[in-house]
Write a protein that holds these residues in place. Structure first.
Motif, PDB file in Angstrom:
ATOM      1  N   ARG A  31       0.839  -1.204   0.000  1.00 21.44           N
ATOM      2  CA  ARG A  31       0.000   0.000   0.000  1.00 21.44           C
ATOM      3  C   ARG A  31       0.869   1.247   0.000  1.00 21.44           C
ATOM      4  N   ALA A  32       1.923   1.246   0.820  1.00 22.35           N
ATOM      5  CA  ALA A  32       2.804   2.403   0.897  1.00 22.35           C
ATOM      6  C   ALA A  32       3.438   2.709  -0.459  1.00 22.35           C
ATOM      7  N   ARG A  33       3.859   1.671  -1.173  1.00 17.41           N
ATOM      8  CA  ARG A  33       4.466   1.879  -2.490  1.00 17.41           C
ATOM      9  C   ARG A  33       3.473   2.553  -3.442  1.00 17.41           C
ATOM     10  N   GLU A  34       2.244   2.072  -3.439  1.00 16.94           N
ATOM     11  CA  GLU A  34       1.228   2.637  -4.333  1.00 16.94           C
ATOM     12  C   GLU A  34       0.877   4.069  -3.943  1.00 16.94           C
ATOM     13  N   VAL A  35       0.711   4.296  -2.652  1.00 20.32           N
ATOM     14  CA  VAL A  35       0.321   5.621  -2.174  1.00 20.32           C
ATOM     15  C   VAL A  35       1.453   6.625  -2.394  1.00 20.32           C
ATOM     16  N   LEU A  36       2.678   6.228  -2.071  1.00 26.95           N
ATOM     17  CA  LEU A  36       3.819   7.136  -2.255  1.00 26.95           C
ATOM     18  C   LEU A  36       4.026   7.494  -3.722  1.00 26.95           C
ATOM     19  N   ALA A  37       3.866   6.503  -4.612  1.00 25.72           N
ATOM     20  CA  ALA A  37       4.012   6.784  -6.044  1.00 25.72           C
ATOM     21  C   ALA A  37       2.938   7.770  -6.502  1.00 25.72           C
ATOM     22  N   PHE A  38       1.712   7.596  -6.015  1.00 22.40           N
ATOM     23  CA  PHE A  38       0.637   8.519  -6.365  1.00 22.40           C
ATOM     24  C   PHE A  38       0.912   9.911  -5.801  1.00 22.40           C
ATOM     25  N   PHE A  39       1.276   9.986  -4.506  1.00 26.32           N
ATOM     26  CA  PHE A  39       1.573  11.279  -3.888  1.00 26.32           C
ATOM     27  C   PHE A  39       2.684  12.004  -4.645  1.00 26.32           C
ATOM     28  N   LEU A  40       3.745  11.279  -4.973  1.00 31.08           N
ATOM     29  CA  LEU A  40       4.881  11.887  -5.664  1.00 31.08           C
ATOM     30  C   LEU A  40       4.452  12.465  -7.006  1.00 31.08           C
ATOM     31  N   GLY A  41       3.684  11.706  -7.760  1.00 26.87           N
ATOM     32  CA  GLY A  41       3.216  12.193  -9.049  1.00 26.87           C
ATOM     33  C   GLY A  41       2.357  13.434  -8.926  1.00 26.87           C
ATOM     34  N   GLU A  42       1.458  13.439  -7.941  1.00 29.15           N
ATOM     35  CA  GLU A  42       0.562  14.579  -7.751  1.00 29.15           C
ATOM     36  C   GLU A  42       1.320  15.823  -7.301  1.00 29.15           C
ATOM     37  N   VAL A  43       2.240  15.665  -6.352  1.00 33.65           N
ATOM     38  CA  VAL A  43       3.018  16.818  -5.870  1.00 33.65           C
ATOM     39  C   VAL A  43       3.859  17.403  -6.997  1.00 33.65           C
ATOM     40  N   LYS A  44       4.461  16.538  -7.809  1.00 27.91           N
ATOM     41  CA  LYS A  44       5.258  17.032  -8.935  1.00 27.91           C
ATOM     42  C   LYS A  44       4.379  17.722  -9.969  1.00 27.91           C
ATOM     43  N   ASP A  45       3.161  17.245 -10.159  1.00 29.73           N
ATOM     44  CA  ASP A  45       2.228  17.914 -11.065  1.00 29.73           C
ATOM     45  C   ASP A  45       1.859  19.300 -10.544  1.00 29.73           C
ATOM     46  N   ILE A  46       1.588  19.393  -9.250  1.00 32.25           N
ATOM     47  CA  ILE A  46       1.278  20.692  -8.638  1.00 32.25           C
ATOM     48  C   ILE A  46       2.459  21.634  -8.781  1.00 32.25           C
ATOM     49  N   GLN A  47       3.655  21.114  -8.508  1.00 30.03           N
ATOM     50  CA  GLN A  47       4.881  21.912  -8.651  1.00 30.03           C
ATOM     51  C   GLN A  47       5.029  22.428 -10.077  1.00 30.03           C
ATOM     52  N   SER A  48       4.796  21.566 -11.040  1.00 29.23           N
ATOM     53  CA  SER A  48       4.944  21.945 -12.443  1.00 29.23           C
ATOM     54  C   SER A  48       3.986  23.067 -12.833  1.00 29.23           C
ATOM     55  N   VAL A  49       2.751  22.980 -12.336  1.00 28.49           N
ATOM     56  CA  VAL A  49       1.764  24.012 -12.662  1.00 28.49           C
ATOM     57  C   VAL A  49       2.172  25.352 -12.063  1.00 28.49           C
ATOM     58  N   PHE A  50       2.581  25.348 -10.801  1.00 28.75           N
ATOM     59  CA  PHE A  50       2.905  26.613 -10.134  1.00 28.75           C
ATOM     60  C   PHE A  50       4.247  27.187 -10.591  1.00 28.75           C
ATOM     61  N   GLU A  51       5.103  26.366 -11.157  1.00 29.86           N
ATOM     62  CA  GLU A  51       6.338  26.902 -11.738  1.00 29.86           C
ATOM     63  C   GLU A  51       6.038  27.792 -12.942  1.00 29.86           C
ATOM     64  N   ASN A  52       4.852  27.643 -13.507  1.00 32.84           N
ATOM     65  CA  ASN A  52       4.446  28.444 -14.658  1.00 32.84           C
ATOM     66  C   ASN A  52       3.401  29.498 -14.304  1.00 32.84           C
ATOM     67  N   LYS A  53       3.255  29.772 -13.000  1.00 31.86           N
ATOM     68  CA  LYS A  53       2.315  30.783 -12.530  1.00 31.86           C
ATOM     69  C   LYS A  53       3.048  31.860 -11.741  1.00 31.86           C
ATOM     70  N   GLU A  54       2.557  33.076 -11.838  1.00 31.98           N
ATOM     71  CA  GLU A  54       3.120  34.175 -11.051  1.00 31.98           C
ATOM     72  C   GLU A  54       2.152  34.485  -9.922  1.00 31.98           C
TER      73      GLU A  54
ATOM     74  N   LEU B 275       9.285  12.199  -0.484  1.00 26.14           N
ATOM     75  CA  LEU B 275       8.397  11.143  -0.990  1.00 26.14           C
ATOM     76  C   LEU B 275       9.156  10.179  -1.893  1.00 26.14           C
ATOM     77  N   LYS B 276      10.031  10.709  -2.739  1.00 26.12           N
ATOM     78  CA  LYS B 276      10.829   9.858  -3.638  1.00 26.12           C
ATOM     79  C   LYS B 276      11.776   8.967  -2.836  1.00 26.12           C
ATOM     80  N   ASP B 277      12.426   9.521  -1.831  1.00 29.02           N
ATOM     81  CA  ASP B 277      13.346   8.733  -0.998  1.00 29.02           C
ATOM     82  C   ASP B 277      12.587   7.617  -0.274  1.00 29.02           C
ATOM     83  N   LEU B 278      11.406   7.942   0.256  1.00 28.48           N
ATOM     84  CA  LEU B 278      10.609   6.929   0.953  1.00 28.48           C
ATOM     85  C   LEU B 278      10.115   5.857  -0.012  1.00 28.48           C
ATOM     86  N   LEU B 279       9.753   6.267  -1.223  1.00 28.25           N
ATOM     87  CA  LEU B 279       9.314   5.302  -2.233  1.00 28.25           C
ATOM     88  C   LEU B 279      10.450   4.355  -2.586  1.00 28.25           C
TER      89      LEU B 279
END
Length: 334
Positions: free
Chosen positions: A219-242, A321-325
């Motif tokens: 479960r931890a592997r699945e949840v961490l992979a999902f969390f990591l993907g979502e956080v990186k997606d959020i980061q990517s969006v806000f890197e292109n916002k002022e 999250l990546k290190d824990l995954l």
């Protein structure tokens, strides 16, 4: 859902096993929360709907606003900028906000049986330009003494499902944790005790609330992979916002009941492969969710570049999250 879920007569004080919820209301279905807010938070959500639609998937669904007089609903007071939503997670308190203005939002934890919730407050600077000198000094002291200053985020609150027969809180955690209704509820001081060197322990307590059995590791592997993907997606969006978002948070949620997690996983797989007519609005159970919350101090600032104050916290979170995954996958291979 009732026909008029946001009518004051259908609203009730929101409550669950985690913590108090001054001023936060819910409809009878539990699918929405209605919380006191500032005009700035309404403006931010409306601007996302109108002009920044790519952000919408990463925020609670905005359903509008209400004006509720103090006599028409329970407790219309809340903490400005750090209002507790349906998470049941205690966050850093600001001044009391007495207002009739309320925002109606999706309840992020709706659809989970026993949600495990982690609230990460972003930023080394926690105050906006309107803050008075004494507030700036107080919040700077908090930042400098915690991972807010070093990593750009801190654990602002957490709760984990321990089961109906929840164990006693360990003596070393009794100042930070309360056992309530099958949950361990971690208060705002819990995250303040960590440094950059040991904050991973807080994430491990969240991801591994029980023994590291094979099922928990999977479960931890699945949840961490999902969390990591979502956080990186959020980061990517806000890197292109002022923008500038002071005291905003990333909220991480997953199903804390291991049996329910397995059951939900099978149900979702069956639903995806079903040839029956699918309704996107169908009320399906959830495995995990990641959303940005708390925008009482959020503004768009064209010409000032991305919000590096918040982005630093997102990047630090993604690294942990990546290190824990990686560690979890290694344990599963052993």
């Amino acid at each position: 859902m009732p026909k008029n879920p946001f009518d004051a007569s259908t609203l009730q004080t929101f409550g669950n096993a985690a913590a108090g919820h001054d001023g936060v209301l819910s409809d009878s279905s539990g699918a929405v929360v209605v919380k006191p807010c500032t005009p700035a938070e309404i403006a931010f959500y409306e601007s996302v709907t109108a002009e920044h639609k790519e952000l919408a998937p990463h925020l609670p669904t905005y359903m509008g606003q209400l004006s509720l007089s103090s006599g028409s609903a329970p407790e219309a007071e809340a903490d400005s900028g750090t209002i507790q939503t349906a998470t049941g997670v205690e966050r850093l308190h600001g001044k009391k906000l007495a207002t009739e203005l309320h925002i109606v939002l999706e309840n992020i934890t709706h659809g989970f049986k026993n949600p495990n919730v982690l609230d990460l407050k972003l930023g080394a600077q926690l105050w906006d330009d309107a803050a008075k000198p004494e507030k700036r000094a107080r919040l700077d002291a908090v930042s400098n003494a915690t991972t807010s200053g070093s990593l750009g985020f801190r654990i602002a609150g957490m709760r984990t499902w321990k089961g109906e027969a929840a164990p006693e809180v360990e003596s070393g955690l009794k100042d930070f944790v309360e056992s309530s209704g099958g949950y361990f509820v971690f208060n705002k001081m819990y995250g303040r005790k960590f440094s950059a060197d040991d904050v991973t322990e807080g994430f491990e307590a969240y991801i591994f609330p029980g023994e590291k059995s094979q099922a928990e590791l999977e479960r931890a592997r699945e949840v961490l992979a999902f969390f990591l993907g979502e956080v990186k997606d959020i980061q990517s969006v806000f890197e292109n916002k002022e923008s500038r978002m002071y005291s905003a948070s990333i909220l991480l949620v997953y199903e804390g009941d291991l049996d329910e997690y397995t059951k939900t996983k099978k149900a979702l797989a069956t639903h995806r492969h079903s040839e029956e007519d699918e309704d996107e609005d169908e009320d399906l159970p959830k495995l995990a969710a990641v959303k940005m919350i708390d925008f009482a101090h959020a503004t768009w600032q064209p010409g000032n570049g991305p919000d590096e104050n918040a982005l630093k916290g997102m990047r630090s979170t993604a690294k942990i999250l990546k290190d824990l995954l990686d560690q979890t996958e290694k344990q599963l291979e052993e």
